[in-house]
Design a protein around this motif. Structure first.
Motif, PDB file in Angstrom:
ATOM      1  N   LEU A  22       0.819  -1.204   0.000  1.00  0.00           N
ATOM      2  CA  LEU A  22       0.000   0.000   0.000  1.00  0.00           C
ATOM      3  C   LEU A  22       0.856   1.259   0.000  1.00  0.00           C
ATOM      4  N   ASP A  23       1.943   1.257   0.763  1.00  0.00           N
ATOM      5  CA  ASP A  23       2.805   2.438   0.825  1.00  0.00           C
ATOM      6  C   ASP A  23       3.411   2.761  -0.540  1.00  0.00           C
ATOM      7  N   GLY A  27       1.193   7.181  -3.944  1.00  0.00           N
ATOM      8  CA  GLY A  27       1.286   8.322  -4.861  1.00  0.00           C
ATOM      9  C   GLY A  27       0.296   8.222  -5.997  1.00  0.00           C
ATOM     10  N   SER A  28       0.319   7.098  -6.708  1.00  0.00           N
ATOM     11  CA  SER A  28      -0.599   6.899  -7.832  1.00  0.00           C
ATOM     12  C   SER A  28      -2.040   6.796  -7.358  1.00  0.00           C
ATOM     13  N   GLY A  29      -2.234   6.129  -6.211  1.00  0.00           N
ATOM     14  CA  GLY A  29      -3.586   5.970  -5.690  1.00  0.00           C
ATOM     15  C   GLY A  29      -4.204   7.297  -5.295  1.00  0.00           C
ATOM     16  N   ARG A  30      -3.423   8.162  -4.657  1.00  0.00           N
ATOM     17  CA  ARG A  30      -3.944   9.478  -4.266  1.00  0.00           C
ATOM     18  C   ARG A  30      -4.346  10.298  -5.482  1.00  0.00           C
ATOM     19  N   ASP A  31      -3.542  10.241  -6.531  1.00  0.00           N
ATOM     20  CA  ASP A  31      -3.870  10.998  -7.740  1.00  0.00           C
ATOM     21  C   ASP A  31      -5.174  10.504  -8.357  1.00  0.00           C
ATOM     22  N   LEU A  32      -5.304   9.184  -8.484  1.00  0.00           N
ATOM     23  CA  LEU A  32      -6.520   8.629  -9.078  1.00  0.00           C
ATOM     24  C   LEU A  32      -7.745   8.932  -8.219  1.00  0.00           C
ATOM     25  N   PRO A  62     -13.880   8.199  -1.318  1.00  0.00           N
ATOM     26  CA  PRO A  62     -12.826   7.177  -1.420  1.00  0.00           C
ATOM     27  C   PRO A  62     -11.430   7.669  -1.071  1.00  0.00           C
ATOM     28  N   GLY A  63     -11.098   8.915  -1.417  1.00  0.00           N
ATOM     29  CA  GLY A  63      -9.757   9.425  -1.099  1.00  0.00           C
ATOM     30  C   GLY A  63      -9.483   9.413   0.391  1.00  0.00           C
ATOM     31  N   ALA A  64     -10.473   9.775   1.189  1.00  0.00           N
ATOM     32  CA  ALA A  64     -10.300   9.763   2.645  1.00  0.00           C
ATOM     33  C   ALA A  64     -10.165   8.337   3.164  1.00  0.00           C
ATOM     34  N   ALA A  65     -10.857   7.380   2.536  1.00  0.00           N
ATOM     35  CA  ALA A  65     -10.725   5.974   2.945  1.00  0.00           C
ATOM     36  C   ALA A  65      -9.310   5.472   2.702  1.00  0.00           C
ATOM     37  N   LEU A  66      -8.714   5.887   1.590  1.00  0.00           N
ATOM     38  CA  LEU A  66      -7.320   5.504   1.323  1.00  0.00           C
ATOM     39  C   LEU A  66      -6.392   6.083   2.384  1.00  0.00           C
ATOM     40  N   GLU A  67      -6.596   7.340   2.752  1.00  0.00           N
ATOM     41  CA  GLU A  67      -5.749   7.958   3.764  1.00  0.00           C
ATOM     42  C   GLU A  67      -5.918   7.264   5.117  1.00  0.00           C
ATOM     43  N   PHE A  68      -7.145   6.842   5.423  1.00  0.00           N
ATOM     44  CA  PHE A  68      -7.387   6.124   6.668  1.00  0.00           C
ATOM     45  C   PHE A  68      -6.584   4.833   6.706  1.00  0.00           C
ATOM     46  N   ALA A  69      -6.658   4.049   5.618  1.00  0.00           N
ATOM     47  CA  ALA A  69      -5.924   2.779   5.581  1.00  0.00           C
ATOM     48  C   ALA A  69      -4.425   3.014   5.623  1.00  0.00           C
ATOM     49  N   ALA A  70      -3.951   4.044   4.936  1.00  0.00           N
ATOM     50  CA  ALA A  70      -2.514   4.316   4.903  1.00  0.00           C
ATOM     51  C   ALA A  70      -1.996   4.726   6.271  1.00  0.00           C
ATOM     52  N   ALA A  71      -2.843   5.358   7.080  1.00  0.00           N
ATOM     53  CA  ALA A  71      -2.419   5.828   8.401  1.00  0.00           C
ATOM     54  C   ALA A  71      -2.380   4.720   9.440  1.00  0.00           C
ATOM     55  N   LEU A  72      -2.969   3.563   9.156  1.00  0.00           N
ATOM     56  CA  LEU A  72      -2.963   2.463  10.113  1.00  0.00           C
ATOM     57  C   LEU A  72      -1.546   1.898  10.244  1.00  0.00           C
ATOM     58  N   ARG A  73      -1.073   1.786  11.467  1.00  0.00           N
ATOM     59  CA  ARG A  73       0.243   1.225  11.731  1.00  0.00           C
ATOM     60  C   ARG A  73       0.093   0.114  12.757  1.00  0.00           C
ATOM     61  N   PRO A  74      -0.073  -1.119  12.289  1.00  0.00           N
ATOM     62  CA  PRO A  74      -0.302  -2.228  13.235  1.00  0.00           C
ATOM     63  C   PRO A  74       0.858  -2.396  14.195  1.00  0.00           C
ATOM     64  N   PHE A 133      -3.829  -4.965   9.536  1.00  0.00           N
ATOM     65  CA  PHE A 133      -3.142  -5.589   8.412  1.00  0.00           C
ATOM     66  C   PHE A 133      -4.136  -5.945   7.299  1.00  0.00           C
ATOM     67  N   ALA A 134      -5.304  -6.452   7.678  1.00  0.00           N
ATOM     68  CA  ALA A 134      -6.293  -6.856   6.681  1.00  0.00           C
ATOM     69  C   ALA A 134      -6.816  -5.655   5.896  1.00  0.00           C
ATOM     70  N   VAL A 135      -7.097  -4.550   6.596  1.00  0.00           N
ATOM     71  CA  VAL A 135      -7.583  -3.350   5.904  1.00  0.00           C
ATOM     72  C   VAL A 135      -6.523  -2.822   4.943  1.00  0.00           C
ATOM     73  N   ARG A 136      -5.282  -2.729   5.414  1.00  0.00           N
ATOM     74  CA  ARG A 136      -4.211  -2.240   4.538  1.00  0.00           C
ATOM     75  C   ARG A 136      -3.998  -3.175   3.356  1.00  0.00           C
ATOM     76  N   SER A 137      -4.079  -4.483   3.604  1.00  0.00           N
ATOM     77  CA  SER A 137      -3.916  -5.455   2.525  1.00  0.00           C
ATOM     78  C   SER A 137      -5.033  -5.332   1.500  1.00  0.00           C
ATOM     79  N   ASP A 138      -6.277  -5.286   1.982  1.00  0.00           N
ATOM     80  CA  ASP A 138      -7.410  -5.184   1.065  1.00  0.00           C
ATOM     81  C   ASP A 138      -7.405  -3.859   0.319  1.00  0.00           C
ATOM     82  N   MET A 139      -6.977  -2.777   0.996  1.00  0.00           N
ATOM     83  CA  MET A 139      -6.903  -1.484   0.320  1.00  0.00           C
ATOM     84  C   MET A 139      -5.841  -1.508  -0.767  1.00  0.00           C
ATOM     85  N   ALA A 140      -4.705  -2.157  -0.484  1.00  0.00           N
ATOM     86  CA  ALA A 140      -3.665  -2.277  -1.506  1.00  0.00           C
ATOM     87  C   ALA A 140      -4.191  -3.016  -2.725  1.00  0.00           C
TER      88      ALA A 140
END
Length: 218
Positions: A22-23, A27-32, A62-74, A133-140
């Protein structure tokens, strides 16, 4: 929110590897997704599109959902669980020893409750970690699939601020649904009783026997 995902060790390891992807896609995900958000904000989604209930549920685009998943640090490790106290810290007799022994027994009984709470806390932390981990994985996976989709082409070729047409808005809604659906819920309500505060209740003090002082067994 469902804590059942990521329970197995194999899934947990896969989630950890996938979540690191996901990390690299941010960049590309935020733009899209910035384009997706602009189209949804501008023209909305078709009335029957499944993205609408998800937007209403999460109250984000959706953009905010991506930021939420990216901010998760298990967390990488569960909190420690304390070991047991000894039955008797010192051998002695007398009224003071009896009073101390009653208090010590109460402290040991209270520690059993604390240990149960600590074990529950460690288990809860492990489930939260697996959920992250599951949210970040599924978001990726959702972002990767969106970046390579025909819908992404339609979204990228749409001109912001002008009438993009129903095709571009549906494409944005399709990507938005894929991304928002990756945010699995987690409900801690079932843990309320297991994580409740454990209060210490002192044991009844023994009645002092006649006499003073104490003796120590050597």
């Amino acid at each position: 929110m469902n804590a059942g995902r990521g329970q197995g060790a194999g899934r947990h390891r896969a989630d950890r590897r996938q979540s690191e992807v996901l990390d690299r896609l941010l960049g590309s995900g935020r733009d899209l997704l910035a384009r997706v958000d602009a189209l949804l904000d501008e023209g909305g989604a078709p009335a029957d599109h499944p993205v609408l209930p998800l937007i209403a549920r999460w109250r984000v685009l959706p953009g905010a959902a991506l930021e939420f998943a990216a901010a998760l640090r298990p967390p990488l490790a569960a909190p420690p669980v304390p070991g047991p106290l000894p039955e008797t810290p010192v051998e002695w007799t007398g009224p003071a020893a009896a009073a101390f022994g009653a208090h010590w027994a109460g402290v040991r009984a209270h520690q059993d409750s604390l240990t149960a709470r600590a074990e529950a806390t460690a288990e809860f932390a492990a489930q939260v970690s697996d959920w992250m981990f599951a949210v970040r994985s599924d978001m990726a996976g959702a972002v990767a699939a969106s970046l390579g989709s025909a819908e992404a082409v339609a979204v990228r070729t749409a001109v912001p601020g002008s009438f993009a047409g129903p095709g571009a808005h549906r494409a944005a809604a399709d990507i938005g649904y894929r991304v928002l659906a990756a945010v699995a819920p987690f409900d801690p309500a079932s843990w309320a009783t297991r994580l409740a505060e454990s209060r210490y209740e002192p044991s009844a003090r023994p009645q002092p026997a006649p006499g003073r002082g104490f003796s120590v067994d050597v």
